[in-house]
Every structure is written in structure tokens, then in C-alpha cells.
Design a protein around this motif. Sequence first.
Motif, short mmCIF file in Angstrom:
data_model
loop_
_atom_site.label_atom_id
_atom_site.label_comp_id
_atom_site.label_asym_id
_atom_site.label_seq_id
_atom_site.Cartn_x
_atom_site.Cartn_y
_atom_site.Cartn_z
N ALA A 1 0.85 -1.19 0.00
CA ALA A 1 0.00 0.00 0.00
C ALA A 1 0.88 1.24 0.00
O ALA A 1 2.01 1.23 0.49
CB ALA A 1 -0.92 0.00 1.20
N TRP A 2 0.34 2.32 -0.53
CA TRP A 2 1.07 3.58 -0.59
C TRP A 2 1.49 4.02 0.81
O TRP A 2 0.69 4.01 1.73
CB TRP A 2 0.17 4.65 -1.21
CG TRP A 2 0.85 5.96 -1.35
CD1 TRP A 2 0.71 7.03 -0.54
CD2 TRP A 2 1.79 6.33 -2.34
NE1 TRP A 2 1.49 8.05 -0.96
CE2 TRP A 2 2.18 7.64 -2.08
CE3 TRP A 2 2.35 5.68 -3.43
CZ2 TRP A 2 3.10 8.32 -2.86
CZ3 TRP A 2 3.26 6.36 -4.22
CH2 TRP A 2 3.61 7.66 -3.93
N GLY A 3 2.75 4.37 0.97
CA GLY A 3 3.26 4.83 2.25
C GLY A 3 3.72 3.73 3.17
O GLY A 3 4.25 3.99 4.25
N ASP A 4 3.54 2.48 2.81
CA ASP A 4 3.98 1.35 3.62
C ASP A 4 5.50 1.32 3.65
O ASP A 4 6.15 1.29 2.60
CB ASP A 4 3.44 0.06 3.00
CG ASP A 4 3.79 -1.18 3.80
OD1 ASP A 4 4.60 -1.08 4.75
OD2 ASP A 4 3.26 -2.26 3.46
N GLU A 38 8.57 12.09 -5.74
CA GLU A 38 8.05 11.88 -4.38
C GLU A 38 8.33 13.05 -3.43
O GLU A 38 8.87 12.87 -2.35
CB GLU A 38 8.59 10.58 -3.78
CG GLU A 38 8.38 9.36 -4.65
CD GLU A 38 6.93 9.14 -5.07
OE1 GLU A 38 6.02 9.42 -4.28
OE2 GLU A 38 6.72 8.70 -6.22
N GLY A 39 7.97 14.26 -3.84
CA GLY A 39 8.07 15.41 -2.95
C GLY A 39 9.34 16.24 -3.09
O GLY A 39 9.49 17.24 -2.41
N GLU A 43 13.72 20.63 -5.43
CA GLU A 43 15.14 20.32 -5.53
C GLU A 43 15.52 20.00 -6.97
O GLU A 43 16.57 20.43 -7.46
CB GLU A 43 15.50 19.15 -4.61
CG GLU A 43 15.46 19.49 -3.13
CD GLU A 43 14.07 19.41 -2.51
OE1 GLU A 43 13.07 19.20 -3.24
OE2 GLU A 43 13.97 19.58 -1.29
N VAL A 44 14.68 19.23 -7.66
CA VAL A 44 14.94 18.91 -9.06
C VAL A 44 14.90 20.18 -9.91
O VAL A 44 15.80 20.44 -10.71
CB VAL A 44 13.93 17.86 -9.58
CG1 VAL A 44 14.04 17.71 -11.09
CG2 VAL A 44 14.15 16.53 -8.89
N GLU A 63 4.15 15.78 -10.62
CA GLU A 63 3.15 15.40 -9.63
C GLU A 63 3.41 16.21 -8.37
O GLU A 63 4.56 16.34 -7.95
CB GLU A 63 3.29 13.91 -9.36
CG GLU A 63 2.20 13.33 -8.51
CD GLU A 63 2.36 11.83 -8.37
OE1 GLU A 63 1.51 11.10 -8.91
OE2 GLU A 63 3.32 11.39 -7.72
N SER A 64 2.36 16.76 -7.79
CA SER A 64 2.51 17.56 -6.57
C SER A 64 1.16 17.65 -5.87
O SER A 64 0.14 17.24 -6.42
CB SER A 64 3.02 18.95 -6.93
OG SER A 64 3.33 19.67 -5.76
N GLY A 65 1.18 18.23 -4.70
CA GLY A 65 -0.05 18.45 -3.96
C GLY A 65 -0.87 19.56 -4.58
O GLY A 65 -0.39 20.31 -5.43
#
Length: 109
Positions: A1-4, A38-39, A43-44, A63-65
Motif C-alpha cells: 500500500a502507498w506509504g507502507d 516523491e516530494g 530540488e529537481v 506530480e505535486s499536492g
Amino acid sequence: AWGDPAMYSRTIASVAKGDTLVARGLLPAPNVIKIDVEGSELEVLSGMEAILSHHDCKAVIFESGPDAVLPHAPIRAVFDAAGFTLSRLDRNESTAHDLDNYLARRTHD
């Protein structure tokens, strides 16, 4: 699962700025970029200022919030400064996280 935590492992990797790779002739200057880090989008992007400012770079997908498109969001400021506009892309699949896909498109040369 996501975040596992079981999803993650330790990996050793080399890191280089996109601007450096292009300036040294190791990679051609891109005209379309996809970022999925992933957040670590800021930085990139901070390592791609010359790439983003070049007129050949036409679009960046990332991809972002949902806060990425707010007027004073740091990601938006980077794209605004480089002459891009942001728009949210519709998802065709369900996802277990609250991130959205965005398109930054060059508005002028």
C-alpha cells in the motif's frame, strides 16, 4: 500500500544537476520533461534553471499536492519566472494519495 515502509529500501545513486549534464554535453537539452520524485520537485527544478529558461523547453509534467498552483507556491514561482503557466491534469485512474498531475507549458519564447 502507498506509504507502507516495506515499499522502501536504501539505494545508492549518483546525483547531478540537469543543467550540468546539458552544459557538459552529456545529455541534449530536453523540450519536454516528466518529474516524479516523491516530494522533491523543488530540488529537481533548482538544478534545471538554465534548461527551464531555454526556449526549447516547452513543457514539464510533474506530480505535486493541490497547493502547487496557488499564487505564492514555491513551485509556481519557479515556473512563473521561467515563463510557464500551470494547469492541473485530470487523472484517468484512482490513486491512494492526494497528489495531482500538472502541466507547466511555456507561454512565450
